[in-house]
Scaffold this motif. Structure first.
Motif, PDB file in Angstrom:
ATOM      1  N   GLY A  26      45.356  45.758  48.929  1.00  0.00           N
ATOM      2  CA  GLY A  26      45.578  44.403  49.465  1.00  0.00           C
ATOM      3  C   GLY A  26      44.324  43.557  49.507  1.00  0.00           C
ATOM      4  O   GLY A  26      44.407  42.319  49.564  1.00  0.00           O
ATOM      5  N   CYS A  64      34.283  42.955  31.779  1.00  0.00           N
ATOM      6  CA  CYS A  64      35.392  43.812  32.233  1.00  0.00           C
ATOM      7  C   CYS A  64      35.723  44.838  31.148  1.00  0.00           C
ATOM      8  O   CYS A  64      35.991  45.999  31.439  1.00  0.00           O
ATOM      9  N   LEU A 112      32.767  45.663  35.084  1.00  0.00           N
ATOM     10  CA  LEU A 112      33.513  45.044  36.190  1.00  0.00           C
ATOM     11  C   LEU A 112      34.998  45.317  35.994  1.00  0.00           C
ATOM     12  O   LEU A 112      35.427  45.675  34.901  1.00  0.00           O
ATOM     13  N   ARG A 113      35.766  45.086  37.055  1.00  0.00           N
ATOM     14  CA  ARG A 113      37.221  45.110  36.922  1.00  0.00           C
ATOM     15  C   ARG A 113      37.726  43.686  37.060  1.00  0.00           C
ATOM     16  O   ARG A 113      37.204  42.930  37.893  1.00  0.00           O
ATOM     17  N   LEU A 114      38.694  43.334  36.276  1.00  0.00           N
ATOM     18  CA  LEU A 114      39.297  42.015  36.417  1.00  0.00           C
ATOM     19  C   LEU A 114      40.231  42.086  37.622  1.00  0.00           C
ATOM     20  O   LEU A 114      41.305  42.695  37.547  1.00  0.00           O
ATOM     21  N   MET A 115      39.792  41.529  38.728  1.00  0.00           N
ATOM     22  CA  MET A 115      40.571  41.667  39.960  1.00  0.00           C
ATOM     23  C   MET A 115      41.867  40.857  39.847  1.00  0.00           C
ATOM     24  O   MET A 115      41.885  39.792  39.232  1.00  0.00           O
ATOM     25  N   PHE A 133      44.354  42.019  38.282  1.00  0.00           N
ATOM     26  CA  PHE A 133      44.956  42.474  37.030  1.00  0.00           C
ATOM     27  C   PHE A 133      45.183  43.971  37.094  1.00  0.00           C
ATOM     28  O   PHE A 133      44.357  44.704  37.624  1.00  0.00           O
ATOM     29  N   GLY A 134      46.284  44.405  36.514  1.00  0.00           N
ATOM     30  CA  GLY A 134      46.565  45.837  36.438  1.00  0.00           C
ATOM     31  C   GLY A 134      47.315  46.322  37.660  1.00  0.00           C
ATOM     32  O   GLY A 134      47.259  45.708  38.737  1.00  0.00           O
ATOM     33  N   ARG A 159      49.190  50.237  39.210  1.00  0.00           N
ATOM     34  CA  ARG A 159      49.548  51.626  38.952  1.00  0.00           C
ATOM     35  C   ARG A 159      50.969  51.739  38.404  1.00  0.00           C
ATOM     36  O   ARG A 159      51.249  52.550  37.518  1.00  0.00           O
ATOM     37  N   PHE A 162      43.232  44.507  27.095  1.00  0.00           N
ATOM     38  CA  PHE A 162      44.208  44.380  28.185  1.00  0.00           C
ATOM     39  C   PHE A 162      45.624  44.679  27.696  1.00  0.00           C
ATOM     40  O   PHE A 162      46.407  45.307  28.405  1.00  0.00           O
ATOM     41  N   ASN A 186      48.745  40.735  38.616  1.00  0.00           N
ATOM     42  CA  ASN A 186      49.581  41.269  39.690  1.00  0.00           C
ATOM     43  C   ASN A 186      49.722  40.216  40.787  1.00  0.00           C
ATOM     44  O   ASN A 186      49.201  39.106  40.668  1.00  0.00           O
ATOM     45  N   VAL A 187      50.405  40.574  41.855  1.00  0.00           N
ATOM     46  CA  VAL A 187      50.747  39.610  42.910  1.00  0.00           C
ATOM     47  C   VAL A 187      49.512  38.914  43.492  1.00  0.00           C
ATOM     48  O   VAL A 187      49.576  37.776  43.956  1.00  0.00           O
TER      49      VAL A 187
END
Ligand code: CMC
Length: 427
Positions: free
Chosen positions: A268, A294, A299-302, A304-305, A307, A352, A360-361
């Motif tokens: 969250g 990324c 880095l991570r693309l926040m 995105f993605g 589980r 990607f 994502n949300v």
């Protein structure tokens, strides 16, 4: 034809038939697989629970590859369009949508619990002005346990429902008090004539006006966002809720633990992390370089993605529409252009696409919250308020589950074998 799976152990040549129920095999059936009679028996090994069903549930149905999310069978898109958050809470708790009379009675019941014990205010005012709202939220929810000792009777369904209604009623009040405390503003008591989100906005933003009336479009937008965040089956925080509650801990400390799991940036906390990321990128021209970082794993693309979703998160689609409606009232959040460019480039990029990474949300929700005036640190609290409904419905389901057991996973021990403590090892 019986639904069984035959497993052949090539160590011994023995074959075992294990039952297939609802497309699954029970891990306990693997225990019969042994080399020696006195072996412990085989276990399944699944760090991160990538392929383990931890419970049977009838609440939320999620098909990640198809981008489908349903609460009690109802598609999230229809609930967002036709329902309201409190009716969705009723649905999650009771299995059916309320009729008009039930809906009114339910709203009244929840509203009855919006006030906090006055001592809670004292507790909250003890936090520093710059305390992170999630730390305040988690601590205050846990502290409610001390005000309602009867909540420990978790085997009583009526007691459970009372605590659940209390928590749904009180979480917006806690969130708004945390915000007011951080700004040095006086606390605003709930106004029970207002809707759930209307009252929350009132407690957040009312200043000297005798009555605060939120813009109806913003009140509705927040309600839709709350519907979208209400439940998401066995995610990290919901699993934390079930784990904690499986020891029969009371729901306040269990929800506090679930909220702690939600706080992390992989869960969250991502909505806050997305906004930080968009600010860091700052301008459309910087997007390609950021995407490259990324891809390099730097880095991570926040936002995105996911589980479970290996397709566009259906909630993200709705959030995007909500963003347009909110920006019509508040004016456009300038970072939306950076977000849209980021999405455009990422969705075309092989890295990607190959990994099925979609928004994502959390990708767009932070932009909406910021446009509505919420401080960035409060975004995860805005996730925790509606998710409390999911945690509680999963908790009530767990407590009535005929297969209820305390959660106690096994481990694959690969540490030292038995050895003696050396004489004189300590100084
Ligand atoms: N940016 C760049 N690469 C990524 C991302 C990302 N956001 N997410 C996953 N990957 C890559 C990852 O590096 C790995 O690549 P490789 O196979 O080359 O090693 C591959 O995709 C699979 O990643 P993973 O970490 O095994 O996937 P996971 O299912 O364990 O993690 C996740 C899911 C949500 C933790 C992850 O996608 C992530 O960190 N996303 C960013 C944080 C975020 O937005 N979280 C909010 C989730 S939605 C709201 C909620 O439910 O809380």
């Amino acid at each position: 034809m019986s639904d069984t799976l035959t497993i052949k152990d090539n160590r011994t040549g023995k074959e075992y038939d294990v039952d297939i129920v609802d497309g699954n095999i029970s891990a306990m059936q693997l225990r019969q697989i042994k080399v020696q009679d006195d072996d412990f028996g085989m276990m399944s090994y699944d760090p991160g629970y990538l392929n383990t069903a931890s419970c049977t549930s009838r609440i939320t149905d999620l098909h990640g590859s198809k981008g489908i999310l349903r609460y009690r069978g109802y598609p999230i898109e229809q609930l967002a369009a036709k329902s309201n958050f409190l009716d969705v809470v009723y649905l999650l708790f009771n299995g059916e949508l309320p009729n008009k009379t039930e809906s009114q009675a339910w709203a009244e019941r929840i509203t009855h619990h919006t006030m906090l014990h006055e001592k809670t205010k004292k507790l909250m005012s003890g936090f520093n002005y710059d305390a992170h709202p999630m730390g305040v939220f988690i601590s205050t929810v846990a502290a409610l346990s001390t005000f309602y000792p009867e909540s420990k009777d978790v085997d009583d369904a009526e007691v459970r429902m009372l605590q659940a209604c209390r928590l749904i009623g009180k979480t917006p009040t806690i969130a708004s008090y945390a915000y007011r405390n951080s700004r040095g503003l006086p606390y605003i008591y709930p106004d029970n004539e207002l809707s759930y989100t209307g009252n929350f906005l009132n407690m957040m933003y009312r200043m000297v006006e005798p009555r605060y009336q939120a813009h109806p479009a913003l009140e509705r937008a927040l309600d839709v966002l709350f519907i979208l965040h209400a439940d998401h089956e066995q995610n990290c925080s919901t699993s934390a809720m079930r784990n904690i509650a499986s020891s029969k801990a009371d729901p306040y400390v269990s929800v506090a633990g679930a909220a702690a799991a939600l706080y992390g940036p992989s869960h969250g906390g991502a909505n806050e992390a997305v906004l930080n990321m968009l600010r860091e990128i700052g301008d459309i021209k910087n997007v390609p370089a950021y995407v490259d970082k990324c891809k390099d794993g730097e880095l991570r693309l926040m936002g995105f993605g996911h589980r479970v979703y290996k397709n566009y998160d259906p909630r993200a689609r709705i959030v995007k529409d909500v963003a347009d409606e909110v920006f019509e009232v508040t004016g456009k959040n300038p970072l939306i252009d950076v977000a849209m460019e980021l999405e455009r480039i990422a969705l075309e990029d092989e890295y990607f696409v190959k990994r099925n990474l979609y928004p994502n949300v959390d990708f767009y929700s932070g932009l909406i919250y910021e446009a509505m005036g919420f401080p960035m640190e409060a975004f995860t609290v805005l996730f925790a308020i509606p998710r409390t409904a999911g945690w509680l419905s999963q908790w009530m389901e767990l407590m009535d589950d005929p297969e209820f057991r305390i959660t106690r996973p096994r481990q694959n021990y690969q540490g030292q074998g038995a050895r003696d403590v050396p004489d004189g090892y300590a100084s």
